[in-house]
Scaffold this active site. Structure first.
Site, PDB file in Angstrom:
ATOM      1  N   GLY A  10       0.821  -1.205   0.000  1.00 35.32           N
ATOM      2  CA  GLY A  10       0.000   0.000   0.000  1.00 35.32           C
ATOM      3  C   GLY A  10       0.851   1.250   0.000  1.00 35.32           C
ATOM      4  O   GLY A  10       1.903   1.303   0.632  1.00 35.32           O
ATOM      5  N   GLU A 103       5.023  -5.233   5.958  1.00 36.92           N
ATOM      6  CA  GLU A 103       5.242  -6.626   6.352  1.00 36.92           C
ATOM      7  C   GLU A 103       5.297  -7.572   5.157  1.00 36.92           C
ATOM      8  O   GLU A 103       6.154  -8.463   5.097  1.00 36.92           O
ATOM      9  CB  GLU A 103       4.147  -7.084   7.311  1.00 36.92           C
ATOM     10  CG  GLU A 103       2.734  -6.899   6.774  1.00 36.92           C
ATOM     11  CD  GLU A 103       1.703  -7.686   7.546  1.00 36.92           C
ATOM     12  OE1 GLU A 103       2.023  -8.769   8.047  1.00 36.92           O
ATOM     13  OE2 GLU A 103       0.554  -7.217   7.616  1.00 36.92           O
ATOM     14  N   THR A 125       4.796   1.744   6.611  1.00 32.89           N
ATOM     15  CA  THR A 125       3.397   1.355   6.703  1.00 32.89           C
ATOM     16  C   THR A 125       2.701   2.323   7.632  1.00 32.89           C
ATOM     17  O   THR A 125       3.257   2.698   8.669  1.00 32.89           O
ATOM     18  CB  THR A 125       3.197  -0.075   7.224  1.00 32.89           C
ATOM     19  OG1 THR A 125       1.807  -0.293   7.505  1.00 32.89           O
ATOM     20  CG2 THR A 125       3.985  -0.347   8.479  1.00 32.89           C
ATOM     21  N   ASP A 127       0.321   1.511   9.385  1.00 29.01           N
ATOM     22  CA  ASP A 127      -0.119   0.716  10.535  1.00 29.01           C
ATOM     23  C   ASP A 127       0.910   0.660  11.656  1.00 29.01           C
ATOM     24  O   ASP A 127       0.576   0.256  12.773  1.00 29.01           O
ATOM     25  CB  ASP A 127      -0.443  -0.715  10.104  1.00 29.01           C
ATOM     26  CG  ASP A 127      -1.685  -0.802   9.233  1.00 29.01           C
ATOM     27  OD1 ASP A 127      -2.483   0.157   9.249  1.00 29.01           O
ATOM     28  OD2 ASP A 127      -1.847  -1.804   8.525  1.00 29.01           O
ATOM     29  N   GLY A 170      -5.823  -0.739  10.293  1.00 26.16           N
ATOM     30  CA  GLY A 170      -5.132  -1.510  11.314  1.00 26.16           C
ATOM     31  C   GLY A 170      -5.581  -2.954  11.247  1.00 26.16           C
ATOM     32  O   GLY A 170      -6.529  -3.347  11.930  1.00 26.16           O
ATOM     33  N   GLU A 221      -9.902  -1.539  11.791  1.00 32.15           N
ATOM     34  CA  GLU A 221     -10.598  -2.413  10.846  1.00 32.15           C
ATOM     35  C   GLU A 221     -10.452  -3.891  11.185  1.00 32.15           C
ATOM     36  O   GLU A 221     -11.300  -4.708  10.819  1.00 32.15           O
ATOM     37  CB  GLU A 221     -10.071  -2.163   9.431  1.00 32.15           C
ATOM     38  CG  GLU A 221      -8.582  -2.455   9.276  1.00 32.15           C
ATOM     39  CD  GLU A 221      -8.028  -2.085   7.915  1.00 32.15           C
ATOM     40  OE1 GLU A 221      -8.826  -1.717   7.029  1.00 32.15           O
ATOM     41  OE2 GLU A 221      -6.790  -2.169   7.739  1.00 32.15           O
ATOM     42  N   ARG A 265     -24.077   6.270  13.547  1.00 33.41           N
ATOM     43  CA  ARG A 265     -23.629   6.360  12.160  1.00 33.41           C
ATOM     44  C   ARG A 265     -22.150   5.983  12.072  1.00 33.41           C
ATOM     45  O   ARG A 265     -21.418   6.076  13.061  1.00 33.41           O
ATOM     46  CB  ARG A 265     -23.827   7.777  11.605  1.00 33.41           C
ATOM     47  CG  ARG A 265     -25.286   8.244  11.552  1.00 33.41           C
ATOM     48  CD  ARG A 265     -26.044   7.565  10.436  1.00 33.41           C
ATOM     49  NE  ARG A 265     -27.398   8.086  10.328  1.00 33.41           N
ATOM     50  CZ  ARG A 265     -27.735   9.152   9.605  1.00 33.41           C
ATOM     51  NH1 ARG A 265     -26.811   9.830   8.943  1.00 33.41           N
ATOM     52  NH2 ARG A 265     -28.992   9.549   9.553  1.00 33.41           N
TER      53      ARG A 265
END
Length: 341
Positions: A10, A103, A125, A127, A170, A221, A265
């Site tokens: 990513g 990773e 990353t 993350d 995450g 997530e 929401r």
């Protein structure tokens, strides 16, 4: 010496800053020649490269993304992948490879190095889950983006007296959720390292409404409920065997609405966290990583990853860095328990 540079996985803010510092120091200090590999490992499979020189990296320091392109390609999942990688490097007379990734990308780099490919790794990353380094570049920017979003959501939540669930990235670790949640004043923070009890979440939400306060729930997530399965909208897999995460935020909002009788929401920040200009810290860190990666190549110290330890940049074995994910220490999470129940 001729060096190839690759960005995989990513995208994240700071990639271009690393490329820039690698090329500038490599050319000016060591007289290296450089080429860039297009679209991550896919470029080495297809022989897609581009020239890299000082003129080509001028002005890219503040730019997000990567001028080289990226992909989630795993060369070991393709026919003759290892040999095709070797053939591309040989065809362009490459003496060493600098791999910038997280990773999965660094996992491939570890295996390639074990197969004799000379390379150096740079951890990136949003993350922040690469082991052996205090921080990866991209993380600081992502936390800033998520924190600003939480700040903005507080006012709309209060205006309508509803619960707002903020889903952040995450997969295995909750670094973004924890940092942004604390910085943004969230009332509930849910991370993958600690399965949550939906009843306790709803109790916390209800307690906030009792004092006329609209709660904010931040969830990574990859967070999962106790004795439950990961909530997914899409079960397809990428080449590294990962599902495409998303769905936990919507599930939480629905459960909170049904159990508390109060409207909830969801806001999914998604790729907004990856995009845009890198923060000053990430530019600084990415630049330092690039400078030290070139030094490792000059020293022919291959099979290592540059890492931040305190304020120092050190080299650690790639195999150690990719052996496991860096998770949030439970004691760090517990420090803030007073804020979110």
């Amino acid at each position: 010496m001729k060096v190839a540079v690759l960005t995989g996985g990513g995208d994240c803010p700071g990639l271009n800053a690393v490329i820039r510092s690698i090329v500038r120091k490599g050319v000016q200090t060591y007289g290296f020649d450089f080429i860039g590999v297009r679209d991550g490992w896919l470029g080495l499979l297809q022989g897609a490269v581009m020239p890299l020189d000082i003129a080509g990296v001028r002005g890219i320091l503040p730019r997000g993304g990567t001028i080289l392109g990226s992909s989630r390609t795993n060369p070991f999942k393709h026919d003759n992948g290892l040999q095709r990688v070797r053939d591309t490097l040989a065809a362009h007379d490459v003496d060493a490879l600098i791999v910038i990734g997280g990773e999965d990308t660094l996992g491939v780099a570890t295996e390639l190095n074990a197969q004799g490919v000379p390379l150096v790794g740079v951890p990136k990353t949003i993350d922040n889950d690469v082991s052996g380094t205090d921080y990866t570049f991209g993380f600081n920017t992502a936390v800033g983006v998520a924190t600003e979003a939480i700040d903005r959501l507080h006012t709309t939540a209060e205006s309508h007296m509803r619960t707002l669930v903020v889903e952040v990235m995450g997969r295995h670790s909750g670094w973004i959720a924890l940092h942004a949640g604390i910085a943004g004043g969230a009332n509930v923070i849910l991370i993958p390292e600690r399965p949550f009890d939906i009843d306790q979440v709803c109790e916390q939400v209800t307690s906030r409404f009792k004092i006329n306060y609209a709660p904010i729930v931040v969830v990574a997530e990859g967070a999962v409920p106790k004795e439950g399965q990961m909530i997914l909208k899409d079960r397809s897999l990428d080449e590294f065997g990962h599902v495409r995460l998303s769905g936990i935020g919507e599930w939480l909002a629905q459960e909170i609405s049904e159990r508390t009788g109060k409207e909830a929401r969801t806001t999914v920040l998604g790729h907004i966290q990856r995009g845009g200009t890198p923060s000053p810290f990430d530019r600084w860190l990415a630049t330092r990583y690039g400078l030290h990666a070139v030094d490792a190549v000059k020293d022919r110290d291959f099979g290592v990853m540059v890492a931040l330890r305190g304020t120092r940049i050190v080299r650690i074995p790639l195999a150690d860095a990719t052996a496991e994910n860096k998770l949030v220490d439970p004691s760090l999470y517990d420090e803030f328990e007073v804020f979110f129940g």
